[in-house]
Design a protein around this motif. Structure first.
Motif, PDB file in Angstrom:
ATOM      1  N   VAL A 115       0.825  -1.205   0.000  1.00  0.00           N
ATOM      2  CA  VAL A 115       0.000   0.000   0.000  1.00  0.00           C
ATOM      3  C   VAL A 115       0.863   1.259   0.000  1.00  0.00           C
ATOM      4  O   VAL A 115       0.454   2.310  -0.533  1.00  0.00           O
ATOM      5  CB  VAL A 115      -0.993  -0.011   1.190  1.00  0.00           C
ATOM      6  N   ALA A 116       2.081   1.170   0.559  1.00  0.00           N
ATOM      7  CA  ALA A 116       2.973   2.330   0.567  1.00  0.00           C
ATOM      8  C   ALA A 116       3.455   2.665  -0.839  1.00  0.00           C
ATOM      9  O   ALA A 116       3.625   3.843  -1.194  1.00  0.00           O
ATOM     10  CB  ALA A 116       4.170   2.080   1.477  1.00  0.00           C
ATOM     11  N   ARG A 117       3.647   1.629  -1.661  1.00  0.00           N
ATOM     12  CA  ARG A 117       4.197   1.851  -3.011  1.00  0.00           C
ATOM     13  C   ARG A 117       3.196   1.541  -4.116  1.00  0.00           C
ATOM     14  O   ARG A 117       3.562   1.504  -5.288  1.00  0.00           O
ATOM     15  CB  ARG A 117       5.456   0.988  -3.193  1.00  0.00           C
ATOM     16  N   GLN A 118       1.919   1.294  -3.741  1.00  0.00           N
ATOM     17  CA  GLN A 118       0.854   1.029  -4.716  1.00  0.00           C
ATOM     18  C   GLN A 118       1.247  -0.078  -5.700  1.00  0.00           C
ATOM     19  O   GLN A 118       0.998   0.000  -6.899  1.00  0.00           O
ATOM     20  CB  GLN A 118       0.505   2.306  -5.480  1.00  0.00           C
ATOM     21  N   ILE A 119       1.862  -1.112  -5.164  1.00  0.00           N
ATOM     22  CA  ILE A 119       2.432  -2.162  -6.011  1.00  0.00           C
ATOM     23  C   ILE A 119       1.371  -2.897  -6.831  1.00  0.00           C
ATOM     24  O   ILE A 119       1.565  -3.116  -8.040  1.00  0.00           O
ATOM     25  CB  ILE A 119       3.264  -3.141  -5.152  1.00  0.00           C
ATOM     26  N   PRO A 120       0.210  -3.318  -6.255  1.00  0.00           N
ATOM     27  CA  PRO A 120      -0.767  -4.054  -7.078  1.00  0.00           C
ATOM     28  C   PRO A 120      -1.268  -3.232  -8.268  1.00  0.00           C
ATOM     29  O   PRO A 120      -1.369  -3.754  -9.384  1.00  0.00           O
ATOM     30  CB  PRO A 120      -1.896  -4.362  -6.096  1.00  0.00           C
ATOM     31  N   GLU A 121      -1.574  -1.946  -8.026  1.00  0.00           N
ATOM     32  CA  GLU A 121      -2.091  -1.120  -9.122  1.00  0.00           C
ATOM     33  C   GLU A 121      -1.017  -0.864 -10.163  1.00  0.00           C
ATOM     34  O   GLU A 121      -1.285  -0.880 -11.385  1.00  0.00           O
ATOM     35  CB  GLU A 121      -2.611   0.206  -8.567  1.00  0.00           C
ATOM     36  N   LYS A 248     -12.275   7.822   0.185  1.00  0.00           N
ATOM     37  CA  LYS A 248     -12.795   8.643  -0.913  1.00  0.00           C
ATOM     38  C   LYS A 248     -12.530  10.130  -0.686  1.00  0.00           C
ATOM     39  O   LYS A 248     -12.254  10.878  -1.628  1.00  0.00           O
ATOM     40  CB  LYS A 248     -14.300   8.410  -1.075  1.00  0.00           C
ATOM     41  N   SER A 249     -12.589  10.544   0.584  1.00  0.00           N
ATOM     42  CA  SER A 249     -12.361  11.959   0.889  1.00  0.00           C
ATOM     43  C   SER A 249     -10.883  12.332   0.875  1.00  0.00           C
ATOM     44  O   SER A 249     -10.532  13.514   0.839  1.00  0.00           O
ATOM     45  CB  SER A 249     -12.948  12.304   2.268  1.00  0.00           C
ATOM     46  N   GLY A 250     -10.014  11.327   0.930  1.00  0.00           N
ATOM     47  CA  GLY A 250      -8.581  11.581   0.935  1.00  0.00           C
ATOM     48  C   GLY A 250      -7.975  11.670   2.317  1.00  0.00           C
ATOM     49  O   GLY A 250      -6.753  11.790   2.456  1.00  0.00           O
ATOM     50  N   HIS A 251      -8.806  11.598   3.365  1.00  0.00           N
ATOM     51  CA  HIS A 251      -8.251  11.650   4.717  1.00  0.00           C
ATOM     52  C   HIS A 251      -7.357  10.435   4.975  1.00  0.00           C
ATOM     53  O   HIS A 251      -6.283  10.559   5.579  1.00  0.00           O
ATOM     54  CB  HIS A 251      -9.379  11.693   5.760  1.00  0.00           C
ATOM     55  N   VAL A 252      -7.792   9.255   4.538  1.00  0.00           N
ATOM     56  CA  VAL A 252      -6.974   8.040   4.612  1.00  0.00           C
ATOM     57  C   VAL A 252      -6.351   7.828   3.237  1.00  0.00           C
ATOM     58  O   VAL A 252      -7.053   7.804   2.222  1.00  0.00           O
ATOM     59  CB  VAL A 252      -7.817   6.820   5.025  1.00  0.00           C
ATOM     60  N   ALA A 253      -5.012   7.669   3.207  1.00  0.00           N
ATOM     61  CA  ALA A 253      -4.309   7.586   1.919  1.00  0.00           C
ATOM     62  C   ALA A 253      -4.348   6.201   1.308  1.00  0.00           C
ATOM     63  O   ALA A 253      -4.180   6.055   0.085  1.00  0.00           O
ATOM     64  CB  ALA A 253      -2.854   8.023   2.112  1.00  0.00           C
ATOM     65  N   GLY A 254      -4.578   5.184   2.122  1.00  0.00           N
ATOM     66  CA  GLY A 254      -4.602   3.832   1.568  1.00  0.00           C
ATOM     67  C   GLY A 254      -4.951   2.817   2.629  1.00  0.00           C
ATOM     68  O   GLY A 254      -4.903   3.094   3.835  1.00  0.00           O
ATOM     69  N   PRO A 274      -9.338   3.153  -5.193  1.00  0.00           N
ATOM     70  CA  PRO A 274      -7.911   3.293  -5.505  1.00  0.00           C
ATOM     71  C   PRO A 274      -7.051   3.153  -4.253  1.00  0.00           C
ATOM     72  O   PRO A 274      -7.438   3.566  -3.168  1.00  0.00           O
ATOM     73  CB  PRO A 274      -7.813   4.711  -6.096  1.00  0.00           C
ATOM     74  N   ASN A 275      -5.874   2.574  -4.455  1.00  0.00           N
ATOM     75  CA  ASN A 275      -4.895   2.333  -3.387  1.00  0.00           C
ATOM     76  C   ASN A 275      -5.477   1.574  -2.200  1.00  0.00           C
ATOM     77  O   ASN A 275      -5.193   1.872  -1.044  1.00  0.00           O
ATOM     78  CB  ASN A 275      -4.234   3.630  -2.900  1.00  0.00           C
ATOM     79  N   VAL A 276      -6.311   0.586  -2.504  1.00  0.00           N
ATOM     80  CA  VAL A 276      -6.769  -0.367  -1.502  1.00  0.00           C
ATOM     81  C   VAL A 276      -6.316  -1.751  -1.963  1.00  0.00           C
ATOM     82  O   VAL A 276      -6.713  -2.215  -3.029  1.00  0.00           O
ATOM     83  CB  VAL A 276      -8.294  -0.330  -1.325  1.00  0.00           C
ATOM     84  N   VAL A 277      -5.454  -2.366  -1.156  1.00  0.00           N
ATOM     85  CA  VAL A 277      -4.923  -3.690  -1.474  1.00  0.00           C
ATOM     86  C   VAL A 277      -5.740  -4.719  -0.702  1.00  0.00           C
ATOM     87  O   VAL A 277      -5.903  -4.593   0.518  1.00  0.00           O
ATOM     88  CB  VAL A 277      -3.441  -3.803  -1.080  1.00  0.00           C
TER      89      VAL A 277
END
Length: 530
Positions: A115-121, A248-254, A274-277
């Motif tokens: 999730v830190a490096r958005q590897i799956p996406e 969705k609001s961007g408060h949580v980054a992933g 997005p950015n949910v593994v």
């Protein structure tokens, strides 16, 4: 006759062989757990049941398990076992919490990296022939603050790995001592403090009434903006809908989730964001972990069925094989003390108080307490055992308390049991001599030295001449041989007691004859499991 064990889920051949090598009759039917009706039909034939997650040991199955003594779950989760029903029936439920600790901790660390490096996406994008280098801007773990909720077996491994990644680790765990926090190199904080400071949050607690939705909508709103949340523990620890809104609001980054409130999870508020593994409950899914837990459950079940050793039980105190050897006579003694009190008490019990003195005070007191309570409860329910007795006592509102103290008398160690009813208190104490045989050493405050036999008679009387003759003549005239005869009194011509250890059950006629003499206030036959 060798114990019989049914394996109704997939376990490795090596685990099956462990049972066989230990002399246990094992029936390996890895698909049987999926057939509820067939399981109900055959479960009564077995002493042990070894399972993974496919077999459901429901209340109905447990009711049909007339000979079952132990259920062993190869893995940590026991959602598929009705522990309450098993406990009431005296069936031990074991799991293997340590076999997959490393694997689960490593999965949490892997999910944090993902999730830190958005590897799956990034991987999916590249597989699709895109080259979106600027789209997947990640963050480093080095220097970030990791908040660990639950610093137990798995959580502490995660803490260790995170420190190796040069992360600062703060931990919230009500059971984490200051010394333990120092030992694992973390800063112990309250939950509010963790929520404010953590760049990453990972959960490692069981799902209980206290931990359910520990990351509620309210708590999630208190987190640091840009936080990333990892859950490889249990579904239901996080309010998934609230988390989806904050993503969705961007408060949580992933977020990275391996477990979900409803499983199998075919739909979920987190899916497609997005950015949910997300992974399908893979925390323990490594070859090494699956083999480890299978071998561990086979060893644990074999040890219990053959030696009485109890490891990783969820409804009974653990007793190691070494403890079982040393404590065997003391467990027998505690059961006999409870048996005496239980057979002597015919009114509702309000409280059970147990004193452990000297060397016995350093032993496994939980196991000794369970044995004592079982001895008491067997007087009214012969089917009770060390597993079910504490449950039954709790259901009846009986208070159980224990006290331990340093050696206070002539014996290196002893156990004293006191039962409180509405009308009276009744107590008995006992010890184990060097020959390994349990002895009663005090009843009603009167010192004695009585070996415990299967058939016994207890009497109370005034200390007057003729007691020994009356007891001996009555037993002799009724054809009963006395193996051992113990007398005790508080003072001359005061209150006195006698315990007779007999070679056979005492006939009702002998008891009536003793009562008819008018010498005894009480004449009570006793039976002990020796």
């Amino acid at each position: 006759m060798a114990p019989r064990v049914l394996i109704s889920d997939q376990l490795s051949d090596a685990a099956v062989q462990i049972f066989r090598d230990r002399g246990i009759d094992v029936d390996f039917q890895p698909d049987l757990g999926k057939d509820k009706d067939k399981l109900l039909e055959v479960i009564g034939n077995y002493d042990g049941l070894a399972i993974r997650s496919a077999t459901k040991a429901t209340e109905k199955v447990i009711a049909a398990a007339t000979n079952l003594k132990v259920i062993g779950r190869a893995g940590i989760g026991v959602d598929n076992v009705d522990i309450s029903a098993a406990s009431k029936k005296g069936i031990i439920v074991m799991n293997t919490p340590f076999g997959n600790m490393i694997t689960t901790a490593e999965h949490a660390i892997a999910m944090m990296f993902a999730v830190a490096r958005q590897i799956p996406e990034a991987s999916a994008s590249t597989h699709a022939g895109k080259w979106e280098k600027s789209k997947f801007m990640g963050v480093e773990l080095t220097g970030k603050t990791l908040g660990v909720i639950g610093a137990g077996n798995i959580g502490s491994i995660v803490c260790n790995r995170a420190r190796g990644l040069s992360m600062k680790v703060v931990a919230y765990d009500p059971y984490l001592s200051d010394d333990r926090a120092t030992e694992i190199g973390v800063e112990k904080v309250e939950l509010d403090e963790l929520l404010k400071r953590a760049d990453f949050i990972t959960l490692h607690v069981p799902l209980t009434d206290q931990t359910k939705n520990i990351l509620s909508a309210e708590n999630l709103a208190r987190t640091k903006k840009g936080v990333r949340i990892v859950n490889c523990a249990r579904g239901g620890l996080v309010d998934e809908a609230a988390l989806a809104d904050l993503l969705k609001s961007g408060h949580v980054a992933g977020a990275a989730f391996d477990v979900f409130a409803v499983e199998p999870a075919t739909e979920n508020p987190l899916f497609g964001l997005p950015n949910v593994v997300v992974t399908p409950h893979l925390g323990a899914a490594t070859t090494e972990a699956q083999e480890n837990v299978a071998l561990q459950v086979a060893e644990q079940m074999s040890d219990y069925l053959l030696t009485g050793a109890v490891q990783n039980a969820l409804n009974m105190p653990s007793v190691t094989a070494e403890e079982a050897k040393i404590m065997g006579p003391w467990i027998a003694l505690s059961g006999h003390l409870g048996g005496f009190i239980g057979q002597m008490t015919d009114e509702p019990i309000k409280a059970i108080n147990i004193l452990f003195d000297g060397q016995v005070s350093t032993m496994n007191l939980a196991a000794l307490t369970s044995s004592t309570v079982a001895g008491i409860m067997k007087a009214t329910n012969p089917e009770v055992n060390m597993v079910s007795a504490p449950v039954i006592a709790k259901d009846r509102g009986i208070r159980i308390s224990t006290t331990k103290q340093d050696q206070s008398g002539a014996f290196e160690g002893y156990i004293k049991v006191t039962v409180v009813t509405e009308k009276r208190e009744r107590s008995i104490a006992g010890t184990v001599f060097s020959d390994g045989k349990p002895r009663f050493i005090q009843i009603k405050g009167i010192n004695i030295d009585a070996e415990v036999g299967r058939h016994m008679v207890y009497t109370t009387n005034e200390d007057v001449p003729g007691i020994i003759g009356a007891l001996g003549n009555t037993m002799g005239s009724n054809g009963v041989n006395i193996a051992n005869f113990t007398l005790g009194r508080k003072e001359a011509k005061g209150e006195a007691i006698a315990l007779l250890y007999l070679d056979e059950p005492v006939p009702a006629a002998a008891l009536e004859a003793l009562r008819a003499t008018g010498l005894f206030q009480q004449v009570k036959p006793l039976v002990f499991d020796v």
